[in-house]
Write an enzyme that holds these catalytic residues in place. Structure first.
Site, PDB file in Angstrom:
ATOM      1  N   ASP A  63      21.628  13.235  16.009  1.00  0.00           N
ATOM      2  CA  ASP A  63      20.901  13.981  17.133  1.00  0.00           C
ATOM      3  C   ASP A  63      21.731  13.973  18.407  1.00  0.00           C
ATOM      4  O   ASP A  63      21.704  12.960  18.891  1.00  0.00           O
ATOM      5  CB  ASP A  63      19.450  13.553  17.269  1.00  0.00           C
ATOM      6  CG  ASP A  63      18.552  14.399  17.944  1.00  0.00           C
ATOM      7  OD1 ASP A  63      19.195  15.524  18.389  1.00  0.00           O
ATOM      8  OD2 ASP A  63      17.345  14.307  17.848  1.00  0.00           O
ATOM      9  N   ASP A  64      22.042  15.097  18.989  1.00  0.00           N
ATOM     10  CA  ASP A  64      22.778  14.977  20.381  1.00  0.00           C
ATOM     11  C   ASP A  64      24.053  14.318  20.208  1.00  0.00           C
ATOM     12  O   ASP A  64      24.546  13.505  20.946  1.00  0.00           O
ATOM     13  CB  ASP A  64      21.999  14.514  21.466  1.00  0.00           C
ATOM     14  CG  ASP A  64      20.851  15.244  21.756  1.00  0.00           C
ATOM     15  OD1 ASP A  64      20.505  16.605  21.004  1.00  0.00           O
ATOM     16  OD2 ASP A  64      20.220  15.112  22.700  1.00  0.00           O
ATOM     17  N   CYS A 103      18.014  21.269  19.706  1.00  0.00           N
ATOM     18  CA  CYS A 103      17.876  20.915  18.276  1.00  0.00           C
ATOM     19  C   CYS A 103      17.102  21.764  17.439  1.00  0.00           C
ATOM     20  O   CYS A 103      17.804  22.073  16.249  1.00  0.00           O
ATOM     21  CB  CYS A 103      16.849  19.618  18.639  1.00  0.00           C
ATOM     22  SG  CYS A 103      17.380  18.374  19.498  1.00  0.00           S
ATOM     23  N   ARG A 107      18.623  23.275  13.543  1.00  0.00           N
ATOM     24  CA  ARG A 107      17.935  22.404  12.219  1.00  0.00           C
ATOM     25  C   ARG A 107      17.305  23.546  11.485  1.00  0.00           C
ATOM     26  O   ARG A 107      17.567  23.550  10.120  1.00  0.00           O
ATOM     27  CB  ARG A 107      16.978  21.357  12.782  1.00  0.00           C
ATOM     28  CG  ARG A 107      17.623  20.259  13.382  1.00  0.00           C
ATOM     29  CD  ARG A 107      16.577  19.474  14.115  1.00  0.00           C
ATOM     30  NE  ARG A 107      17.317  18.628  14.843  1.00  0.00           N
ATOM     31  CZ  ARG A 107      17.526  17.219  14.495  1.00  0.00           C
ATOM     32  NH1 ARG A 107      17.428  16.912  13.349  1.00  0.00           N
ATOM     33  NH2 ARG A 107      18.477  16.382  15.199  1.00  0.00           N
ATOM     34  N   LYS A 162      13.958  13.232  11.905  1.00  0.00           N
ATOM     35  CA  LYS A 162      13.290  14.270  12.854  1.00  0.00           C
ATOM     36  C   LYS A 162      13.358  15.519  12.062  1.00  0.00           C
ATOM     37  O   LYS A 162      14.309  16.298  11.782  1.00  0.00           O
ATOM     38  CB  LYS A 162      14.363  14.345  13.913  1.00  0.00           C
ATOM     39  CG  LYS A 162      13.982  15.388  15.147  1.00  0.00           C
ATOM     40  CD  LYS A 162      15.048  15.395  16.064  1.00  0.00           C
ATOM     41  CE  LYS A 162      14.934  16.368  17.131  1.00  0.00           C
ATOM     42  NZ  LYS A 162      15.451  16.465  18.468  1.00  0.00           N
ATOM     43  N   HIS A 164      11.217  18.540  13.638  1.00  0.00           N
ATOM     44  CA  HIS A 164      11.328  19.553  14.599  1.00  0.00           C
ATOM     45  C   HIS A 164      11.384  20.939  14.522  1.00  0.00           C
ATOM     46  O   HIS A 164      11.924  21.903  15.106  1.00  0.00           O
ATOM     47  CB  HIS A 164      12.523  19.242  15.603  1.00  0.00           C
ATOM     48  CG  HIS A 164      12.322  19.574  17.042  1.00  0.00           C
ATOM     49  ND1 HIS A 164      13.386  19.252  17.950  1.00  0.00           N
ATOM     50  CD2 HIS A 164      11.262  19.626  17.537  1.00  0.00           C
ATOM     51  CE1 HIS A 164      12.748  19.274  19.225  1.00  0.00           C
ATOM     52  NE2 HIS A 164      11.438  19.752  18.979  1.00  0.00           N
ATOM     53  N   SER A 188      11.354  15.298  18.668  1.00  0.00           N
ATOM     54  CA  SER A 188      12.297  14.686  19.345  1.00  0.00           C
ATOM     55  C   SER A 188      11.515  13.281  19.803  1.00  0.00           C
ATOM     56  O   SER A 188      10.459  13.204  20.095  1.00  0.00           O
ATOM     57  CB  SER A 188      13.019  15.109  20.731  1.00  0.00           C
ATOM     58  OG  SER A 188      13.479  16.241  20.293  1.00  0.00           O
ATOM     59  N   HIS A 242      20.178  10.805  20.308  1.00  0.00           N
ATOM     60  CA  HIS A 242      19.151  11.358  21.164  1.00  0.00           C
ATOM     61  C   HIS A 242      18.618  10.277  22.139  1.00  0.00           C
ATOM     62  O   HIS A 242      18.181   9.140  21.741  1.00  0.00           O
ATOM     63  CB  HIS A 242      18.195  11.917  20.386  1.00  0.00           C
ATOM     64  CG  HIS A 242      17.276  13.083  21.403  1.00  0.00           C
ATOM     65  ND1 HIS A 242      16.144  12.663  22.057  1.00  0.00           N
ATOM     66  CD2 HIS A 242      17.269  14.571  21.544  1.00  0.00           C
ATOM     67  CE1 HIS A 242      15.738  13.795  22.772  1.00  0.00           C
ATOM     68  NE2 HIS A 242      16.150  14.983  22.291  1.00  0.00           N
ATOM     69  N   ASP A 294      23.940  17.695  15.505  1.00  0.00           N
ATOM     70  CA  ASP A 294      23.070  18.997  15.450  1.00  0.00           C
ATOM     71  C   ASP A 294      23.447  19.896  16.801  1.00  0.00           C
ATOM     72  O   ASP A 294      23.399  21.277  16.757  1.00  0.00           O
ATOM     73  CB  ASP A 294      21.426  18.861  15.478  1.00  0.00           C
ATOM     74  CG  ASP A 294      20.866  18.108  16.895  1.00  0.00           C
ATOM     75  OD1 ASP A 294      21.902  17.415  17.633  1.00  0.00           O
ATOM     76  OD2 ASP A 294      19.822  18.034  17.036  1.00  0.00           O
ATOM     77  N   ASN A 295      23.771  19.318  17.926  1.00  0.00           N
ATOM     78  CA  ASN A 295      24.596  20.224  19.177  1.00  0.00           C
ATOM     79  C   ASN A 295      25.315  19.265  19.812  1.00  0.00           C
ATOM     80  O   ASN A 295      25.430  18.099  19.467  1.00  0.00           O
ATOM     81  CB  ASN A 295      23.413  20.880  19.897  1.00  0.00           C
ATOM     82  CG  ASN A 295      22.039  19.744  20.128  1.00  0.00           C
ATOM     83  OD1 ASN A 295      21.195  19.855  19.603  1.00  0.00           O
ATOM     84  ND2 ASN A 295      22.377  18.810  20.827  1.00  0.00           N
ATOM     85  N   LYS A 310      24.938  19.437  25.914  1.00  0.00           N
ATOM     86  CA  LYS A 310      23.944  19.824  25.214  1.00  0.00           C
ATOM     87  C   LYS A 310      23.222  21.161  26.222  1.00  0.00           C
ATOM     88  O   LYS A 310      22.981  20.795  27.292  1.00  0.00           O
ATOM     89  CB  LYS A 310      22.893  18.864  24.966  1.00  0.00           C
ATOM     90  CG  LYS A 310      21.461  19.154  24.578  1.00  0.00           C
ATOM     91  CD  LYS A 310      20.862  17.869  24.363  1.00  0.00           C
ATOM     92  CE  LYS A 310      19.179  18.412  23.823  1.00  0.00           C
ATOM     93  NZ  LYS A 310      18.369  17.356  23.567  1.00  0.00           N
TER      94      LYS A 310
END
Length: 501
Positions: A63-64, A103, A107, A162, A164, A188, A242, A294-295, A310
């Site tokens: 994540d991130d 996010c 996803r 996660k 989301h 998150s 994240h 994811d980003n 991000k």
């Protein structure tokens, strides 16, 4: 352990019974039609490879994660030996993109193979959002997920981490979207309440986030061991890196590179433990493992010299690491430098398992095996990047056109002498090092370059940091990319609407 949720949460208003009780709530017509379609898909593919031949699939999503956060992507100090080994014994992309720089839309695209403007989830669900509608955002129930397709094909399907993709109603949860089992946080880890959910019930609140990576890893390994004699699809969606960053006692202040380095070292350890488990069970050659972000990164991460971060429409928001390993199928140490996008993981994993994607809708993902095994060009003429419901960018292998003025999402710095405070503070017992969280002073990407304007063109081959707008020098490229954009938007407008909720 406490199991209390806020009164507004569905879990206190509705206690779902398990399937064995025969008392599911009445299904909507769209969900029923999707179920019938999946059953037909399973029958059509009765001749697909049997369980002795088809691969297991493990997708690990960080994540991130910044493009420059791993050793194998050039980070000068953070050590990621297990991920570096994954790259050295598998394949690595240098131009892997997400379809949105945050996010939930990304996803949803991973699990449906479709751009956000097709599947309809273009924002982040949040139980504590500034707007009431954020609580009800979700992946429409008419969308068919990767987990549903693997489940219909006879795979064991498990998710850890996660979600989301919707949290406020039971029918939006992972176990209603194709996963046999689930353990994780439904959104998150900086959204309140930060609570651990198993299957469809909360099992712990408040939650010690410092132990999350350890607990997620243990659950993932447990799932693999329990299903080693059966084909399995595992989606391990880590909370880290994240914010708020948290590392367990075993890793805290051990990396020598700050809290971000501690978190990355533990994330790397987790990947190593999963790979070790596959090796010890004799499943390495039978398992396709994919690791990606994811980003782009938040403060403290690294874009590897790209502009933005991000939530930005610069490359620092869209481009992430992506590694894949499948011994005997993917050559060791391979690097592909042509563009790929998150939806491709949907099609690639289905093709590897001999499962057809849904035939009643547009699937944007393409099979990446040619790129994973050779210097094949991208299967996409162009790749789009969204910001919310709007398409912001369009790019090919070299050129990137900002249809909208670029957004870099730079937060206001704290006044001199004052410490910057995250407006979304942590919930409960969440972090080991609250004073060590990163601030806008630790911006992860480039902040200089030509000021944002609509229809800017950047040559990513010679200017990956998007410093110099060259639209005036290459008007024919602007026209070509804009025409691609308009054609795609027209085709999307004329195609059937995304399946309803």
């Amino acid at each position: 352990m406490s199991t209390s949720w806020p009164a507004r949460n569905w879990c206190l208003r509705w206690a779902p019974k398990r399937k064995s009780s025969g008392t599911y709530p009445k299904m909507k017509l769209t969900a029923l039609l999707s179920s019938l379609l999946l059953t037909c898909t399973g029958l059509l593919h009765a001749g697909a490879p049997d369980s002795a031949e088809r691969p297991n699939v493990v997708i690990i999503l960080a994540d991130d994660l910044g493009y420059g956060d791993l050793g194998c992507y050039g980070h000068p100090t953070v050590k990621t030996p297990n991920l570096d080994r994954l790259a050295a014994t598998g394949a690595r992309f240098t131009q892997f993109n997400c379809p949105a720089p945050y996010c939930a839309p990304t996803r949803a695209s991973l699990l449906t193979g479709r751009y956000p403007f097709r599947h309809g989830l273009t924002g982040n669900p949040a139980p504590d959002g500034q707007r009431a509608e954020e609580d009800s955002l979700h992946l429409p129930t008419g969308e068919i997920t990767l987990a549903q397709l693997f489940q219909q094909a006879g795979y064991a399907t498990g998710m850890v981490g996660k979600w989301h993709l919707g949290h406020a109603r039971p029918e939006w949860l992972p176990t209603r979207r194709g996963f046999d089992e689930y353990l994780g946080i439904l959104y998150s880890n900086d959204m309140r309440p930060v609570q651990l959910v198993e299957s469809e019930q909360p099992i712990e609140y408040p939650l010690v986030q410092a132990n999350l990576t350890q607990r997620y890893t243990a659950r993932a390994i447990n799932f693999i061991k329990r299903n080693q004699s059966r084909g399995f699809f595992l989606y391990l969606a880590h909370a880290m890196p994240h914010k708020p960053l948290a590392a367990s006692e075993a890793f805290y202040r051990k990396s020598g590179t700050g809290l971000y380095g501690d978190v990355m070292t533990e994330l790397d350890w987790s990947v190593g433990e999963v790979m070790k488990t596959l090796r010890e069970l004799g499943l390495e050659e039978k398992t396709l493992v994919i690791f990606a972000g994811d980003n782009g990164p938040f403060y403290g991460g690294s874009t590897g010299g790209l502009r933005g971060m991000k939530a930005s429409s610069y490359e620092g928001g869209y481009r992430t690491p992506c590694l894949a390993r499948w011994p005997g199928k993917i050559p060791a140490g391979h690097t592909n430098r042509s563009p790929a996008v998150m939806m491709d993981l949907f099609t690639t994993t289905l093709n590897a398992a001999g499962i057809a994607p849904p035939a009643d809708r547009v699937i944007d993902g393409r099979d990446l095996m040619p790129q994973l095994t050779s210097d094949a060009a991208s299967p996409h003429k162009v790749i789009l990047g969204q910001l919310g419901p709007r398409v912001a960018t369009i790019r090919d292998a070299r050129w990137k056109l900002h249809v909208l003025p670029a957004s870099d999402q730079r937060s206001r710095r704290a006044p001199p002498g004052e410490r910057w405070l995250d407006p979304r503070g942590p919930d409960g017992v969440t972090i080991l090092a609250p004073a060590e969280q990163y601030s806008p002073d630790h911006y992860p990407g480039l902040t200089n370059g030509d000021a944002p304007a609509p229809m800017q063109l950047f040559d990513l081959e010679s200017d990956p940091g998007e410093q110099h707008d060259v639209a005036a020098a290459h008007p024919e490229i602007v026209v070509r990319l804009r025409q691609h954009y308009e054609n795609l938007m027209q085709a999307a407008a004329e195609s059937p609407a995304p399946p309803p909720s």
